[in-house]
Design a protein around this motif. Sequence first.
Motif, PDB file in Angstrom:
ATOM      1  N   UNK A 190      44.826 -77.639  33.368  1.00 20.16           N
ATOM      2  CA  UNK A 190      46.192 -76.964  33.279  1.00 20.16           C
ATOM      3  C   UNK A 190      46.262 -75.988  31.678  1.00 20.16           C
ATOM      4  N   UNK A 191      46.546 -74.984  32.010  1.00 21.84           N
ATOM      5  CA  UNK A 191      47.009 -74.100  30.687  1.00 21.84           C
ATOM      6  C   UNK A 191      47.605 -75.097  29.472  1.00 21.84           C
ATOM      7  N   UNK A 192      48.679 -75.788  30.043  1.00 16.55           N
ATOM      8  CA  UNK A 192      49.593 -76.637  29.213  1.00 16.55           C
ATOM      9  C   UNK A 192      48.674 -77.585  28.474  1.00 16.55           C
ATOM     10  N   UNK A 193      47.777 -78.264  29.045  1.00 12.60           N
ATOM     11  CA  UNK A 193      46.964 -79.393  28.542  1.00 12.60           C
ATOM     12  C   UNK A 193      45.930 -78.566  27.710  1.00 12.60           C
ATOM     13  N   UNK A 194      45.473 -77.328  27.819  1.00 14.20           N
ATOM     14  CA  UNK A 194      44.558 -76.707  26.920  1.00 14.20           C
ATOM     15  C   UNK A 194      45.394 -76.166  25.626  1.00 14.20           C
ATOM     16  N   UNK A 195      46.252 -76.103  25.831  1.00 14.25           N
ATOM     17  CA  UNK A 195      47.191 -75.754  24.418  1.00 14.25           C
ATOM     18  C   UNK A 195      46.432 -74.524  23.649  1.00 14.25           C
ATOM     19  N   UNK A 196      46.337 -73.398  24.199  1.00 17.27           N
ATOM     20  CA  UNK A 196      45.522 -72.303  23.617  1.00 17.27           C
ATOM     21  C   UNK A 196      45.875 -71.895  22.294  1.00 17.27           C
ATOM     22  N   UNK A 197      47.447 -72.240  22.157  1.00 17.89           N
ATOM     23  CA  UNK A 197      48.200 -71.597  21.118  1.00 17.89           C
ATOM     24  C   UNK A 197      48.417 -72.554  19.804  1.00 17.89           C
ATOM     25  N   UNK A 198      47.744 -73.815  20.046  1.00 19.17           N
ATOM     26  CA  UNK A 198      48.055 -74.583  19.054  1.00 19.17           C
ATOM     27  C   UNK A 198      47.648 -74.203  17.487  1.00 19.17           C
ATOM     28  N   UNK A 199      46.734 -73.383  17.163  1.00 19.21           N
ATOM     29  CA  UNK A 199      46.512 -72.923  15.826  1.00 19.21           C
ATOM     30  C   UNK A 199      47.471 -71.881  15.182  1.00 19.21           C
ATOM     31  N   UNK A 200      48.260 -71.543  16.132  1.00 24.35           N
ATOM     32  CA  UNK A 200      49.204 -70.354  15.748  1.00 24.35           C
ATOM     33  C   UNK A 200      50.388 -70.844  15.048  1.00 24.35           C
ATOM     34  N   UNK A 201      50.577 -72.238  15.386  1.00 26.18           N
ATOM     35  CA  UNK A 201      51.638 -72.981  14.940  1.00 26.18           C
ATOM     36  C   UNK A 201      52.841 -71.836  14.642  1.00 26.18           C
ATOM     37  N   UNK A 202      53.757 -71.948  13.781  1.00 27.48           N
ATOM     38  CA  UNK A 202      54.944 -71.215  13.874  1.00 27.48           C
ATOM     39  C   UNK A 202      55.132 -69.616  14.137  1.00 27.48           C
ATOM     40  N   UNK A 203      53.784 -69.118  13.798  1.00 29.07           N
ATOM     41  CA  UNK A 203      53.541 -67.830  13.739  1.00 29.07           C
ATOM     42  C   UNK A 203      53.705 -67.404  15.459  1.00 29.07           C
ATOM     43  N   UNK A 204      53.416 -68.254  16.173  1.00 29.77           N
ATOM     44  CA  UNK A 204      53.629 -67.684  17.749  1.00 29.77           C
ATOM     45  C   UNK A 204      54.880 -67.228  18.222  1.00 29.77           C
ATOM     46  N   UNK A 205      55.820 -67.952  17.818  1.00 28.10           N
ATOM     47  CA  UNK A 205      57.251 -67.512  18.246  1.00 28.10           C
ATOM     48  C   UNK A 205      57.649 -66.168  17.716  1.00 28.10           C
ATOM     49  N   UNK A 206      57.216 -65.740  16.369  1.00 24.51           N
ATOM     50  CA  UNK A 206      57.210 -64.381  16.009  1.00 24.51           C
ATOM     51  C   UNK A 206      56.318 -63.496  16.670  1.00 24.51           C
ATOM     52  N   UNK A 207      54.994 -63.491  16.631  1.00 22.16           N
ATOM     53  CA  UNK A 207      54.133 -62.532  17.503  1.00 22.16           C
ATOM     54  C   UNK A 207      54.530 -62.402  18.552  1.00 22.16           C
ATOM     55  N   UNK A 208      55.071 -63.373  19.414  1.00 16.80           N
ATOM     56  CA  UNK A 208      55.610 -63.341  20.844  1.00 16.80           C
ATOM     57  C   UNK A 208      56.354 -62.223  21.025  1.00 16.80           C
ATOM     58  N   UNK A 209      57.296 -61.611  20.068  1.00 19.01           N
ATOM     59  CA  UNK A 209      58.247 -60.579  20.298  1.00 19.01           C
ATOM     60  C   UNK A 209      57.521 -59.442  20.329  1.00 19.01           C
ATOM     61  N   UNK A 210      56.306 -59.325  20.203  1.00 19.48           N
ATOM     62  CA  UNK A 210      55.599 -58.203  20.092  1.00 19.48           C
ATOM     63  C   UNK A 210      54.703 -57.836  21.013  1.00 19.48           C
TER      64      UNK A 210
END
Length: 467
Positions: A179-199
Amino acid sequence: MPSPTILWLRRDLRLSDHPALVAAIGRGGPVIPVFIRDGQVDDMGAAPKWRLGLSLDDLAKRFEEKGSRLIFRSGEALDVLLKLVEETGATAVHWSRLYDSRSIDRDSKVKSALKDTGIEAVSHEGHVLHEPWTVETGTGGFYKVYTPYWKAVKDRDVPEPEATPSTVPAPDTWPSSETLEAWALGTSMRRGADVVARYVSVGEEAARGRLGSFMGHGIHSYSDERDRPDHDGTSRLSQHLALGEIGIRTVWHAAYRQLHDKGGAGPETFLKELVWRDFAWHLIHHTPHIRDTAWREEWAEFPWQKDNAEATKWKRGLTGEPIVDAGMRELYVTGYMHNRVRMIVASYLTKHLMTSWRVGHDWFEDCLVDHDPASNALGWQWSAGSGPDATPYFRVFNPQTQAEKFDPDGVYRKRWLDVDASDEAAAFYDAIPESWGLSPDDAYPERMIGLKEGRQRALDAYEDFKN
Ligand SMILES: Cc1cc2nc3c(=O)[nH]c(=O)nc-3n(C[C@H](O)[C@H](O)[C@H](O)COP(=O)(O)OP(=O)(O)OC[C@H]3O[C@@H](n4cnc5c(N)ncnc54)[C@H](O)[C@@H]3O)c2cc1C
């Protein structure tokens, strides 16, 4: 019923304009789409890997709408494919070709090993407009300069895009999937993910929406507007093209129709930019070292610094040079940077700061949601002066003059630097790691280096290097 076909997906995360998918369906049996998390995926930078996860999630839903699924497996591609062949009784594996050396090595091994076991292994066109080996100079070599490359391809036929299949035939039983959840491809983005996700804009439908609105409005003013980071004058298709959420043939034909129907400079300039992307893949195919070492070998001796304290300030948007810092903050907040500003920040790093293009290349590779190995390598080597058809090293961009010309009212700089006036400037502080120790209350830094002084230092180093 004919035996199943495995469709191995990589940078072709779409259903339309997809020759490999059409061929897999054309074999008549069930199709098993698979994405493999191999070493290449693990080695991706933080932002592009996170963005890949979003794309895969979207694509899985699109396959479900077609009565199919997207299977996720991890490991060495060959091992995974052989195992899937054994589990499913598939007799063929189809995929879309890539042209960088790491992909070529992997794919060649996969192809010959599958063929050795009697499995049909077929790679397809579709990632670029023209296969890199089909564009040859008069003497049979490859192109090292863009303009003759453009002249060679501009009137060539580009195959019409394949239609989206109405269904994708499914097997009676599906092989298991991670599963993609288990892959956790966004781990290294840490808190940046929530911000970049807006764009970010994700997936095939979003890509088609962007293409449609750009063809409706932007393309006709593209040649006037494309250099203005303060305006919304470009297509913003790069993150979709990088992962193949939209096919390049689809984009080419849409722009070509505009050129044919309405004419004007905009569509032609846009087609030329699409060809820059192809040119980058042409070069990475013929000169794979473009990604790792100076493309002009003599430039390996240039006295560039490795990573250093000034480069760290460059990465963090703290050089004191407003257009440079605005660009670096745009990159961190959105995962994107305007092309004109990419050129300015790259010139500043490699010339004013005398820092190796590799440092900037690797930072972009970590931060860009549109990271593309071929375009990034070409963009950096072009800017640094060590690359094909490069801007000469002695042509040092003056960031202040560039800012006055391309951001004349300071709108772009304000948007990314003025925390009191702009939420986007303030968002930089939400995106960055706490370990950087920065606060929106910090005063804007003084210039790290005078523009004249930095320019002269670069020119002196170049003179010494030449002699
Ligand atoms: C130092 C540097 C690094 C770069 N790294 C990347 C990268 O990792 N990924 C990437 O896609 N582009 C890269 N580029 C090229 C360019 O900056 C982006 O393609 C562009 O800014 C994307 O915005 P857009 O989609 O709105 O482009 P548009 O202006 O709308 O152009 C349409 C498409 O043409 C292609 N294109 C446009 N300009 C270029 C170019 N100079 N080189 C290659 N293809 C181009 C892209 O696929 C783009 O999406 C880099 C440029 C520089 C100078």
